[in-house]
Each structure stands twice: as C-alpha cells, then as structure tokens.
Design an enzyme around this catalytic site. Structure first.
Site, PDB file in Angstrom:
ATOM      1  N   GLY A  54     -75.307  98.827  20.765  1.00 44.58           N
ATOM      2  CA  GLY A  54     -74.175  98.535  19.885  1.00 44.58           C
ATOM      3  C   GLY A  54     -73.477  97.222  20.170  1.00 44.58           C
ATOM      4  O   GLY A  54     -74.043  96.290  20.751  1.00 44.58           O
ATOM      5  N   THR A  55     -72.226  97.169  19.767  1.00 43.72           N
ATOM      6  CA  THR A  55     -71.406  95.973  19.971  1.00 43.72           C
ATOM      7  C   THR A  55     -71.334  95.647  21.454  1.00 43.72           C
ATOM      8  O   THR A  55     -71.481  94.498  21.874  1.00 43.72           O
ATOM      9  CB  THR A  55     -69.975  96.226  19.435  1.00 43.72           C
ATOM     10  OG1 THR A  55     -70.057  96.618  18.074  1.00 43.72           O
ATOM     11  CG2 THR A  55     -69.110  94.988  19.572  1.00 43.72           C
ATOM     12  N   CYS A  56     -71.100  96.667  22.243  1.00 45.26           N
ATOM     13  CA  CYS A  56     -70.851  96.468  23.672  1.00 45.26           C
ATOM     14  C   CYS A  56     -71.967  95.654  24.338  1.00 45.26           C
ATOM     15  O   CYS A  56     -71.707  94.626  24.949  1.00 45.26           O
ATOM     16  CB  CYS A  56     -70.691  97.823  24.334  1.00 45.26           C
ATOM     17  SG  CYS A  56     -70.534  97.717  26.103  1.00 45.26           S
TER      18      CYS A  56
ATOM     19  N   GLY B  32     -77.762 104.842   8.435  1.00 47.41           N
ATOM     20  CA  GLY B  32     -77.529 106.249   8.116  1.00 47.41           C
ATOM     21  C   GLY B  32     -76.370 106.414   7.153  1.00 47.41           C
ATOM     22  O   GLY B  32     -75.310 105.803   7.329  1.00 47.41           O
TER      23      GLY B  32
ATOM     24  N   GLY C 287     -54.371  85.500  20.554  1.00 45.16           N
ATOM     25  CA  GLY C 287     -54.250  85.425  22.021  1.00 45.16           C
ATOM     26  C   GLY C 287     -54.326  86.802  22.658  1.00 45.16           C
ATOM     27  O   GLY C 287     -53.659  87.072  23.654  1.00 45.16           O
TER      28      GLY C 287
ATOM     29  N   ARG D 198     -60.275  93.914  15.144  1.00 45.32           N
ATOM     30  CA  ARG D 198     -61.504  94.489  14.613  1.00 45.32           C
ATOM     31  C   ARG D 198     -61.168  95.672  13.716  1.00 45.32           C
ATOM     32  O   ARG D 198     -60.115  96.286  13.867  1.00 45.32           O
ATOM     33  CB  ARG D 198     -62.404  94.945  15.783  1.00 45.32           C
ATOM     34  CG  ARG D 198     -62.842  93.772  16.624  1.00 45.32           C
ATOM     35  CD  ARG D 198     -63.648  94.210  17.817  1.00 45.32           C
ATOM     36  NE  ARG D 198     -64.883  94.881  17.484  1.00 45.32           N
ATOM     37  CZ  ARG D 198     -66.011  94.266  17.123  1.00 45.32           C
ATOM     38  NH1 ARG D 198     -66.054  92.962  17.056  1.00 45.32           N
ATOM     39  NH2 ARG D 198     -67.107  94.953  16.853  1.00 45.32           N
TER      40      ARG D 198
ATOM     41  N   HIS E 235     -59.093  94.861  55.759  1.00 46.43           N
ATOM     42  CA  HIS E 235     -58.632  93.470  55.853  1.00 46.43           C
ATOM     43  C   HIS E 235     -59.823  92.550  56.100  1.00 46.43           C
ATOM     44  O   HIS E 235     -60.688  92.888  56.903  1.00 46.43           O
ATOM     45  CB  HIS E 235     -57.641  93.345  57.017  1.00 46.43           C
ATOM     46  CG  HIS E 235     -57.243  91.926  57.283  1.00 46.43           C
ATOM     47  ND1 HIS E 235     -56.330  91.263  56.491  1.00 46.43           N
ATOM     48  CD2 HIS E 235     -57.643  91.038  58.238  1.00 46.43           C
ATOM     49  CE1 HIS E 235     -56.171  90.033  56.957  1.00 46.43           C
ATOM     50  NE2 HIS E 235     -56.960  89.866  58.008  1.00 46.43           N
TER      51      HIS E 235
HETATM   52  P1  FAD Z   1     -70.306 100.058  18.748  1.00 42.69           P
HETATM   53  O1  FAD Z   1     -70.574  99.573  20.103  1.00 42.69           O
HETATM   54  O2  FAD Z   1     -69.709  99.114  17.768  1.00 42.69           O
HETATM   55  O3  FAD Z   1     -71.705 100.593  18.189  1.00 42.69           O
HETATM   56  C1  FAD Z   1     -71.844 101.071  16.884  1.00 42.69           C
HETATM   57  C2  FAD Z   1     -73.280 100.892  16.448  1.00 42.69           C
HETATM   58  O4  FAD Z   1     -73.466 101.583  15.209  1.00 42.69           O
HETATM   59  C3  FAD Z   1     -73.663  99.454  16.185  1.00 42.69           C
HETATM   60  O5  FAD Z   1     -74.859  99.131  16.845  1.00 42.69           O
HETATM   61  C4  FAD Z   1     -73.844  99.361  14.674  1.00 42.69           C
HETATM   62  O6  FAD Z   1     -74.804  98.407  14.301  1.00 42.69           O
HETATM   63  C5  FAD Z   1     -74.296 100.793  14.367  1.00 42.69           C
HETATM   64  N1  FAD Z   1     -74.060 101.205  12.964  1.00 42.69           N
HETATM   65  C6  FAD Z   1     -72.946 100.983  12.217  1.00 42.69           C
HETATM   66  N2  FAD Z   1     -73.079 101.592  11.017  1.00 42.69           N
HETATM   67  C7  FAD Z   1     -74.284 102.198  11.022  1.00 42.69           C
HETATM   68  C8  FAD Z   1     -74.983 103.002  10.078  1.00 42.69           C
HETATM   69  N3  FAD Z   1     -74.446 103.323   8.899  1.00 42.69           N
HETATM   70  N4  FAD Z   1     -76.213 103.446  10.419  1.00 42.69           N
HETATM   71  C9  FAD Z   1     -76.776 103.143  11.613  1.00 42.69           C
HETATM   72  N5  FAD Z   1     -76.147 102.413  12.542  1.00 42.69           N
HETATM   73  C10 FAD Z   1     -74.916 101.951  12.257  1.00 42.69           C
HETATM   74  N6  FAD Z   1     -64.806  96.957  25.630  1.00 42.69           N
HETATM   75  C11 FAD Z   1     -64.687  97.197  26.948  1.00 42.69           C
HETATM   76  O7  FAD Z   1     -64.499  98.344  27.343  1.00 42.69           O
HETATM   77  N7  FAD Z   1     -64.796  96.187  27.872  1.00 42.69           N
HETATM   78  C12 FAD Z   1     -64.987  94.907  27.498  1.00 42.69           C
HETATM   79  O8  FAD Z   1     -65.076  94.019  28.352  1.00 42.69           O
HETATM   80  C13 FAD Z   1     -65.113  94.609  26.112  1.00 42.69           C
HETATM   81  N8  FAD Z   1     -65.329  93.347  25.701  1.00 42.69           N
HETATM   82  C14 FAD Z   1     -65.500  93.110  24.362  1.00 42.69           C
HETATM   83  C15 FAD Z   1     -65.733  91.797  23.942  1.00 42.69           C
HETATM   84  C16 FAD Z   1     -65.905  91.518  22.603  1.00 42.69           C
HETATM   85  C17 FAD Z   1     -66.169  90.100  22.157  1.00 42.69           C
HETATM   86  C18 FAD Z   1     -65.889  92.584  21.652  1.00 42.69           C
HETATM   87  C19 FAD Z   1     -66.104  92.307  20.199  1.00 42.69           C
HETATM   88  C20 FAD Z   1     -65.648  93.887  22.054  1.00 42.69           C
HETATM   89  C21 FAD Z   1     -65.438  94.160  23.412  1.00 42.69           C
HETATM   90  N9  FAD Z   1     -65.186  95.449  23.858  1.00 42.69           N
HETATM   91  C22 FAD Z   1     -65.018  95.695  25.189  1.00 42.69           C
HETATM   92  C23 FAD Z   1     -65.089  96.590  22.909  1.00 42.69           C
HETATM   93  C24 FAD Z   1     -66.373  97.417  22.906  1.00 42.69           C
HETATM   94  O9  FAD Z   1     -67.469  96.584  22.615  1.00 42.69           O
HETATM   95  C25 FAD Z   1     -66.253  98.528  21.876  1.00 42.69           C
HETATM   96  O10 FAD Z   1     -65.073  99.257  22.112  1.00 42.69           O
HETATM   97  C26 FAD Z   1     -67.446  99.466  21.951  1.00 42.69           C
HETATM   98  O11 FAD Z   1     -68.646  98.791  21.743  1.00 42.69           O
HETATM   99  C27 FAD Z   1     -67.297 100.583  20.927  1.00 42.69           C
HETATM  100  O12 FAD Z   1     -68.384 101.449  21.036  1.00 42.69           O
HETATM  101  P2  FAD Z   1     -68.850 102.357  19.815  1.00 42.69           P
HETATM  102  O13 FAD Z   1     -69.958 103.182  20.344  1.00 42.69           O
HETATM  103  O14 FAD Z   1     -67.683 103.021  19.209  1.00 42.69           O
HETATM  104  O15 FAD Z   1     -69.400 101.334  18.706  1.00 42.69           O
END
Ligand code: FAD
Length: 461
Positions: A39-41, A113, A180, A270, A441
C-alpha cells in the site's frame, strides 16, 4: 475457488495485517489489490520517505562532521541513485509481503475491488471481471493525497507526495512546500539537508499545528537556522508559472507574500480512497469524508467492515495494522490485547520528534489536573557528543494518581523511545514506577530519567 470467509480490499498495512491474522486463525482469506502489496506505506509513504531521509542524513553527517574531525572534499549527490535505492527498498519489502501471503495461503488477487452487495465483490483487472463471494468483507483501501481547489495546483512541477516520490534525476534548486505538517516537514528535512533552498508555507500559526506548541516552535528555530524559509498563518491563493519557475502567492496577516521554487509540493492532507469501492446503489453511512464505523469496525452495511486510513481519524500505518488485527480477532471471537487508544506518532525530522497521549494543554482543556516534567538535553552526554540541536523531553502525568498521560520527545532516536511511554500508559504506570528502571549511560534515554525526576518533584509539591 471464488468463495472466502474473509475478503480484504487493499493490501496496505491495514489490509495485509488483517489478512495474515485471518489466515493464522484459520479463515479462508483473499486480498484484492490494484497496485503494489504494502500500500501507501511501503510504496508511497512511510518507507520511501524514510529511505530518502536515510540518504540525506548520510550526506549531512559527512558534510557536518568537522566538529568530530571528519571532513570530505567532494561529496556527490546522485539523485538517480537515491531514488533507485528508495525503489529497491520498497520492492524488497513489498515482495516480502507477497511471500508472507503465499506461505500463509492468503490468495492475492490483482485488480480493483468493488463491493456489489454485503457478500459480493467484483474485481476488475486487465484480464477482465471476476466475481468473488465472502462471509465478511473488509475495506482497507487507505487514502490518497488531497488537492484543494487552488488555482495553479495542476501546473507541471506542482506535485503531491505521490509524484515527488517518483523521483527526479537532479536536485531541485529550490522547492516550496505547501503545508507544515508531518509530510511537509519530512520533505523539508530531506531537501534542506541536500542543500536545496526550501520554503514552507503553513496556514496555521506554527509548524506541526496539531502537536504541542513547543515542538513546532523549536523545530521552526532549528529549520530557520539551517536556512529554511517558513511562513506561518499564510493562506495560499494561487500557483503561477513565472520566469523563475513556479511562484506561490499567499496572504499572511492580510499582507500578500510570494515564494518561488523550481518545484512545489502540496502536502496539505489526505482523503480516504473510495473511488469505485462501492457498486451502484450501495452507499455506507459516512463520517465526513471517511466511512463511518462502530467500535467493532462494522460499517452501516452488514458483513462489511472498514479499517485504516479509509475510516480512521488517525492516519498512521501502525494504527491501520493494529485495527486490521483487532477486527479479525473480533470476527473470530478472540480477545485483542492492543490498546487502540494509545497511539504513538513520529516525525523523522532532524532531530526526530515522537509523541503519545495528551499534551499539557489538551489535559487542561479536558479539565484533567496534570503536572509536566521536562529535561532540556543541553547536558546530555550523547547530545553533546553528537553536537545536537536544542532538544527536549516533556512528560505529563495526572496530578491526582500520578499516572503517565502523555509525552512529547524531540531528540535523536526519540522515535525508538516513545514506546516506553506508550507501554507505561497502556499499563497505567505512575511516574514513580516509570522512574524505577535504570537508564544506561551514555544514552539519550538518560534525559527521560531527568524529565521523570522533574515530574515527580512537581507532583509532590
Ligand atoms: P494504504 O496503505 O493506503 O493501502 C491501501 C491500498 O488499497 C493501496 O495499495 C491501494 O492501491 C489499494 N486500493 C485502494 N482502492 C482499491 C480497490 N478498490 N481495490 C483494490 N485495491 C485498492 N504512517 C506512519 O505510521 N509512519 C510514517 O512514517 C508515515 N509516513 C508517511 C509518509 C507519507 C509521504 C505518506 C503519504 C503517508 C505516511 N504515513 C505514515 C501514513 C501511512 O502510509 C498510512 O497511514 C497507511 O499506509 C495506511 O494504511 P492503510 O492500510 O489504511 O492504506
């Protein structure tokens, strides 16, 4: 076989944690994902940003090593190689998730999906459409960058974190970062450490506006000392293409201002990813832009659950994972042991910032009697050795029973130390109990003992 006990949509940290837990508890499980596992992470968030920050940190350490007797003549920055390394790290970790699915016998279905009804998901992919049925469906589709309707945000060179992380073969001469908050501050750290001219424009009155005031103020001082330009209380009006690149026009205290950059990052938040998740005629109850869920992660549609960024107030990877595990435990009638209310949150700036629980201000607003203890790390041996910036640790405890309520840490390795406080909070430990452990320490952790001593003194007077 197109029938599952649990079908998860989205293989981010929420979705993959849920799927692996479900398989472990014996559920026939599948995950539908339309991009990369992780995913995003793993692909556009936590991991790529920290990989970039690792590179800029190496560069910065070499360039600023003279206090410790290390100088180097010609340190080169290869942006192509920095971004290639970032891609390799993401690919390795994403591949690791696929291997875990395979060994846990979780089916990975590539495609988008769409929930057709309470027990049916239609998956659309390059190969066509397939229908899957499931006893329960879990939405874990995460979030995508928000782009406010500001004129010029669609110009070439104006990017969200998604596009910026795709990389560029050269180091931008200058970048303007709109926002920021955590994402803006981490990118500012990366580009500033590499020597790019950075401007941050924040609409509220300080950096990291949702956190303890002192964190944002201290970070502002540190970044300004390193040459970052920061405008707060500044509302962006437009972005325009000008001779020098891109000009961001804003108003601050009713006065017009402008900042120029070769690139612009829009990091103002976001929004939940819901595109195409629900089929025609299916509309769950919403909570603003997020899917509304009850305390069991159940949406208003029976057998359909939601976790992570798509439904959570707090958008963090570990929150998504913890919710993913919790919802499966609930479905299987197991007790979940993770306290979902205690959420550590980290910023990988230089120095790092890590917080958990309440700030003193929040406690006061909630009319909870509290005391705070603080240590400024001027005399901390490890900080002196590393020639660190002005760092501090602040601990908050209830004035009546001395239980720890929160902490704000701003120092090197604070992201690795915050779990100590989260653990204390989860176990209702008092300041005195937390002070019982010896800290080695020389470590940054020694400052924790000093902050605790200060706190205990204040609690007893
Ligand atoms: P996501 O990780 O967003 O995964 C969702 C997945 O579902 C994606 O792969 C997407 O493509 C898929 N998807 C969407 N719709 C469909 C569909 N209809 N069918 C099939 N697949 C689909 N969090 C931290 O804890 N520490 C950090 O250091 C941190 N740094 C970050 C830095 C940035 C630049 C960003 C943008 C975010 C950061 N985050 C961080 C936040 C973190 O990435 C998210 O909170 C986390 O990824 C959310 O997880 P999730 O499983 O909810 O969704």
């Amino acid at each position: 076989m197109n029938n599952y006990q649990l079908l998860v949509i989205g293989a981010g940290p929420g979705g993959y944690a849920a799927a692996l837990r479900a398989a472990k508890l014996g559920l026939r499980t599948a995950v539908v994902e339309n991009r990369e596992a992780g995913g995003t992470c793993l692909n556009r968030g936590c991991v790529p940003t920290k990989t970039l920050l690792h590179s800029s940190r190496i560069y910065q350490d070499i360039c600023s090593g003279s206090h410790a007797g290390i100088t180097a003549d010609s340190v080169q920055i290869d942006m192509g190689a920095i971004f290639a390394h970032k891609r390799q790290v993401s690919e390795k970790l994403s591949g690791g998730i696929l291997s875990l699915f395979k060994s846990a016998k979780v089916d990975f279905i590539s495609g988008t999906g769409t929930i057709v009804d309470a027990n049916t998901v239609r998956v659309h992919s390059a190969e066509g459409e397939q229908i899957y049925t499931a006893d329960d469906i879990l939405i874990a589709t995460g979030s995508v960058p928000a782009r406010p309707p500001i004129p010029g945000l669609d110009l070439p060179g104006v990017m969200t974190s998604d596009e910026l992380l795709n990389g560029c073969d050269h180091l931008y001469r200058s970048i303007v970062i709109i926002g920021g908050g955590v994402i803006g501050v981490e990118f500012a750290t990366f580009y500033n450490d590499l020597g790019c001219e950075v401007t941050i424009i924040e609409g509220l009155d300080r950096l990291l506006p949702t956190m303890d005031r002192e964190l944002g103020q201290n970070l502002t001082l540190i970044l300004k000392k390193r040459g970052v330009k920061i405008s707060t209380g500044a509302l962006v009006q437009s972005v325009e293409q000008t001779g020098h690149g891109l000009t961001v026009r804003y108003s601050a205290k009713e006065m017009p201002g402008q900042a120029e950059g070769e690139a612009v990052l829009c990091a103002i938040g976001r929004k939940p990813c819901l595109d195409g998740v629900f089929g025609e005629g299916l509309q769950p109850e919403m909570n603003g832009r997020s899917i509304r869920v009850d305390s069991n992660f159940q949406t208003s549609i029976s057998h359909v659950y939601a976790i992570g960024d798509v439904s959570s107030r707090i958008q963090l990877a570990h929150v998504a994972s913890a919710q993913g595990t919790a919802v499966v435990d609930l479905l299987c009638g197991k007790e979940n042991s993770v306290n979902l209310e205690i959420v550590p949150s980290c910023i990988y700036s230089r120095p790092e910032i890590a917080v958990v629980g309440m700030t003193e201000q929040e406690a006061k607003e909630a009319q909870i009697p509290v005391k705070s203890g603080k240590c400024i790390l001027f005399g901390n041996a490890k900080t002196v050795i590393m020639d660190g910036d002005r760092c501090f640790m602040k601990l908050i405890a209830r004035a009546d029973n001395h239980c720890i309520l929160g902490a704000q840490l701003m120092c090197e390795h604070s992201t690795d130390m915050i779990s100590e406080i989260a653990q204390a909070m989860a176990n209702h430990m008092t300041a005195e109990q937390l002070a019982q452990a010896m800290r080695p320490h020389p470590t940054f952790e020694e400052a924790m003992a000093e902050a605790l001593n200060d706190l205990i003194e204040k609690l007893n007077h």
